[in-house]
Design an enzyme around this catalytic site. Structure first.
Site, PDB file in Angstrom:
ATOM      1  CB  ILE A  96      -0.940  -0.018   1.221  1.00 18.03           C
ATOM      2  CG1 ILE A  96      -1.972  -1.149   1.073  1.00 18.03           C
ATOM      3  CG2 ILE A  96      -1.640   1.328   1.395  1.00 18.03           C
ATOM      4  CD1 ILE A  96      -2.765  -1.423   2.347  1.00 18.03           C
ATOM      5  CE1 TYR A 150      -2.081  -5.208  11.902  1.00 18.41           C
ATOM      6  CE2 TYR A 150      -4.456  -5.390  11.608  1.00 18.41           C
ATOM      7  CZ  TYR A 150      -3.211  -5.005  11.135  1.00 18.41           C
ATOM      8  OH  TYR A 150      -3.105  -4.410   9.907  1.00 18.41           O
TER       9      TYR A 150
END
Length: 249
Positions: free
Chosen positions: A18, A156
């Site tokens: 990304i 996470y």
């Protein structure tokens, strides 16, 4: 519309996936770009690739969990291109284990990079933008995992949920300087962290099945969302989910 042309952008985690796709998008719009990551070899490879688009790009080795490294990265961008106008806090790692099996050291490492590193990026980018007095745009990579729980991803989940709320806090604090702060929240994107070599064919098919559109996302689709968040001057404190319908279920 915030004109990216001529502006200077810093992208952490900018050497692949990304981050690299976003660097390409910014360069095509005429920006100066500094990509940052921990791996110098990948940095050199990414830099060579990006210079095929434009020569207004540089690389700096950076550990985003190190406060002094992040401060130095911002200064490097200013010294190289004269300003800092766009900050994309994209660097992150993944790790997984149920909460009763996760080691404390692994939990802290992920939080240090995925949450504390974003804090450093927001803080020192904002200080430079405040000094310049011309506003700016900060985008943070969060995730679908910032709003849904996963039994295998306690650290996470914690980090990305924290990024979401820290972004809202920063957006409120920095609005008076015309500094906008937003998140892009991808679903599962086919990158170096998500592919058949890492998850296996069966694992990837399972991830695909979680997305109503029936596929994984592409890095350039997230880059397009980052560009929108930078260019749209009436958007701050928001979370842009680009997830193939994952969170609509």
């Amino acid at each position: 519309m915030f004109d990216i042309a001529g502006k200077t952008a810093v992208i952490t985690g900018g050497t692949s996936g990304i981050g690299l796709a976003t660097a390409e998008a910014f360069l095509k719009k005429g920006a100066n770009v500094v990509i940052a990551a921990r791996n110098e070899k990948r940095g050199a490879e990414a830099l060579a690739h990006l210079r095929e688009i434009s020569d207004t790009v540089a690389f700096r080795k950076t550990d985003t969990s190190d406060e002094e490294d992040v401060k130095a990265l911002i200064q490097f961008a200013v010294d190289t291109f004269g300003s800092l106008d766009i900050m994309y806090n994209n660097a992150g790692i993944g790790d997984g284990a149920p909460i009763d099996q996760m080691e404390g050291a692994a939990f802290r490492k992920l939080i240090d990079i995925n949450l504390t590193g974003v804090f450093y990026g927001i803080k020192y980018a904002a200080l430079q933008m405040e000094k310049q007095g011309t506003g700016g745009a900060i985008v943070n990579t969060s995730s679908i995992e910032g709003c849904v729980g996963d039994p295998m991803l306690p650290s996470y989940n914690a980090a990305k949920g924290g990024v979401n709320l820290m972004t809202q806090s920063a957006a409120l604090a920095l609005a008076k300087y015309n500094i906008r702060v937003n998140t892009v929240n991808p679903g599962y994107i086919r990158t170096g962290m998500v592919n058949e070599d890492v998850q296996g064919d069966e694992g990837i098919q399972h991830l695909i099945s979680l997305h109503p559109l029936g596929r994984l996302g592409k890095p350039e689709e997230i880059a397009h969302g980052v560009v929108f968040l930078v260019e749209n001057e009436f958007t701050t404190g928001t979370h842009l989910y680009i997830d193939g319908g994952y969170t609509a279920q």
